[in-house]
Design a protein around this motif. Structure first.
Motif, short mmCIF file in Angstrom:
data_model
loop_
_atom_site.label_atom_id
_atom_site.label_comp_id
_atom_site.label_asym_id
_atom_site.label_seq_id
_atom_site.Cartn_x
_atom_site.Cartn_y
_atom_site.Cartn_z
N HIS A 68 -78.33 -14.28 23.02
CA HIS A 68 -79.66 -14.30 23.65
C HIS A 68 -80.50 -15.39 23.00
CE1 HIS A 68 -83.85 -12.97 24.35
NE2 HIS A 68 -83.36 -12.64 25.55
N VAL A 69 -80.97 -16.34 23.79
CA VAL A 69 -81.75 -17.46 23.28
C VAL A 69 -83.24 -17.10 23.26
CG1 VAL A 69 -82.41 -19.87 23.63
CG2 VAL A 69 -80.05 -19.13 24.04
N ALA A 70 -83.74 -16.63 24.40
CA ALA A 70 -85.17 -16.33 24.51
C ALA A 70 -85.42 -15.62 25.84
CB ALA A 70 -86.01 -17.60 24.44
N THR A 71 -86.60 -15.02 25.94
CA THR A 71 -87.08 -14.48 27.21
C THR A 71 -88.34 -15.25 27.59
OG1 THR A 71 -86.21 -12.28 26.71
CG2 THR A 71 -87.88 -12.43 28.43
N VAL A 72 -88.33 -15.83 28.79
CA VAL A 72 -89.45 -16.65 29.26
C VAL A 72 -89.88 -16.13 30.63
CG1 VAL A 72 -90.29 -18.97 29.76
CG2 VAL A 72 -88.48 -18.65 28.05
N ASP A 73 -91.13 -15.69 30.73
CA ASP A 73 -91.68 -15.19 32.00
C ASP A 73 -90.80 -14.08 32.59
OD1 ASP A 73 -93.80 -16.97 31.82
OD2 ASP A 73 -92.73 -18.55 32.92
N GLY A 74 -90.29 -13.21 31.72
CA GLY A 74 -89.50 -12.08 32.18
C GLY A 74 -88.05 -12.38 32.49
N VAL A 75 -87.61 -13.61 32.21
CA VAL A 75 -86.22 -14.03 32.46
C VAL A 75 -85.52 -14.22 31.12
CG1 VAL A 75 -84.73 -15.82 33.43
CG2 VAL A 75 -86.84 -15.14 34.63
#
Length: 511
Positions: A368-375
């Motif tokens: 998991h890299v990141a969560t951006v705007d719920g994605v």
């Protein structure tokens, strides 16, 4: 498992020189002249392992560039003679050739060795023969088309939690020869047990297990696992059948357990056909409830019914599914395989649970890299073939798939047809992206597809931005390329790093 057939060691040269007795660190290794094929990592480990025995060492390598000359200088300092630019001719007076794993079986050097009656060993075969007569660390071995490195590192984590001196070696980490010859402060073996990852290349060069009557050769692997088998490296092995057969060599001479994947019939077939020691058990692992002599999943628990007093009526809880990070189905299967090998070795339930909790996978493996705007953005750049990508695609319900690269002659119809219900969209990149695009058009025509035409490493920023435009909250943008990376990147790690950097760029835009 089939009836065991006992074969005899073929390492007897036409001149009568019998190499069958070279089976431990007390053998007269100094009497041998060994040709080492390859001056790379494996070749250097062979030289390091044998130089202390006074073995005459001749290293041959077809390269003669700056890197090869630097390797040659290091090897010459260790006492080896090095010949660069000619990897085809067998040196005079050689008793045995020890090859690096990547050398193809049809290399001219091996043809010359066969004509001269000179046996060819791999580095793993040599490591087995160099094991100390007393106190040698047993081997718990793993192979498979995908998941080997994650599983062997899981196994090492479990063994460490059990208080055992261990290391992940072989096709990952430390060369197995270095581990075998390592000594502790008292001069004894440095390890209690080795977690060994073996590639199909390494397994190809293992000799068949032999038995020699009352003083018979000890069993090979204490326990061994084949995680899965899907066609790969066919240019090297020649056929899918030959590739699978080489994978199956890991079971030859297994002492306690042959571990197979209940979801992959080919792995069970390899167990059934293996020649093993008396008392060796077939142990299945899978994501469903386990049968007797199996490990599996019941609700949210990893469960063992193989290593209990009554396999028909008893089961023991090993860990929670949440203890496995990430909890993707194929990673849970990896954890079960690692647990099966550890339990075969006598490791406690507590150590299995603590080892799995402590383990974190290497980079670029469904990370998991990141969560951006719920994605969510997930880097599985290590998924360099269709079989690995299929496992990743099955782990998430709604995916914007980032794929493409060097297809290596692969087709993707089965991959796409199996994953189409998970796909919101696809962003394709790389030299062979059209092969995946065509499969999507045939089997998932309603899935939007964007192709990024650039072939430079900076194109990944465009890829991630296009994926972000297609994604919706709750989706996963998944880099699972199903292809090799070398058309655009130095390796799969560089590709994953570029993806992560582009995702972090999105975070900067959102701040």
């Amino acid at each position: 498992m089939g009836d065991r057939q006992v074969t005899h060691d073929p390492a007897v040269r036409p001149d009568g020189r019998d190499l069958g007795g070279f089976r431990d660190d007390t053998a007269p290794w100094g009497d041998l002249t060994v040709c080492v094929a390859g001056a790379g990592v494996s070749g250097r480990s062979v030289v390091r392992a044998l130089r202390g025995y006074g073995t005459t060492l001749v290293v041959v390598d077809g390269s003669d560039d700056t890197r090869a000359r630097a390797n040659a200088a290091e090897l010459e300092e260790l006492g080896a003679t090095v010949r660069l630019g000619d990897a085809d001719t067998l040196p005079d007076g050689v008793d045995v050739v020890v090859t690096s794993p990547g050398w193809r079986p049809d290399a001219p050097l091996f043809g010359a060795a066969a004509k001269a009656g000179v046996p060819v060993w791999g580095d793993v075969e040599l490591a087995w023969r160099l094991r100390p007569r007393e106190g040698a660390a047993p081997w718990l071995a793993i192979t498979g088309t995908n998941g080997k490195t994650t599983t062997v590192r899981m196994l090492a984590s479990i063994l460490e939690a059990a208080g055992l001196r261990t290391e992940a070696v072989g096709n990952v980490g430390t060369p197995v020869l270095d581990a075998v010859v390592a000594r502790d402060a008292d001069g004894g073996p440095a390890h209690d047990v080795l977690a060994l990852e073996l590639s199909s290349f390494q397994l190809h060069w293992l000799e068949r297990w032999t038995e020699e009557g009352p003083g018979r050769l000890a069993p090979r692997m204490r326990a061994a696992a084949v995680l899965n088998v899907a066609p790969d490296h066919l240019d090297w092995h020649g056929s899918a059948e030959a590739y699978a057969a080489d994978k199956g060599r890991i079971f030859e001479g297994a002492e306690l357990a042959c571990v197979y994947n209940t979801a992959d019939p080919e792995t069970e077939r390899l167990v059934r056909e293996a020649e093993v020691t008396d008392g060796c058990r077939a142990i299945g692992f899978g994501l469903g409830a386990p049968g007797p002599s199996g490990l599996g999943v019941v609700e949210d628990l990893l469960v063992d019914r193989a290593f209990v007093a009554d396999t028909r009526k008893q089961a023991v809880e090993l860990a929670q599914v949440a203890d496995v990070v990430p909890t993707a189905p194929h990673n849970v299967a990896n954890a079960l395989a690692a647990a099966a090998l550890a339990r075969a070795h006598g490791v406690t339930v507590t150590a299995v649970r603590e080892g799995l909790r402590a383990f974190r996978p290497d980079a670029h493996r469904i990370a998991h890299v990141a969560t951006v705007d719920g994605v969510d953005y997930v880097d599985d750049s290590k998924a360099t073939n269709g079989h690995a990508a299929a496992a990743s695609l099955a782990a998430y319900p709604s995916i914007v798939w980032v794929a493409g690269g060097l297809a290596k002659g692969a087709e993707f119809d089965g991959l796409v047809s199996g994953a189409r219900e998970h796909l919101r969209a696809a962003v394709l990149i790389g030299q062979d992206r059209a092969v995946i695009r065509d499969a999507l058009e045939r089997h998932a025509p309603d899935v939007p597809v964007i192709e990024v035409d650039a072939t430079d490493t900076g194109a990944m920023e465009t890829v991630v931005r296009k994926a972000a435009e297609l994604a919706r909250p709750g989706d996963t943008v998944l880099l699972a390329p199903a292809c090799a990376s070398m058309d655009m990147f130095a390796n799969y790690g560089a590709r994953g790093d570029a993806f992560a950097a582009a995702v972090h760029g999105l975070l900067g835009d959102a701040s």
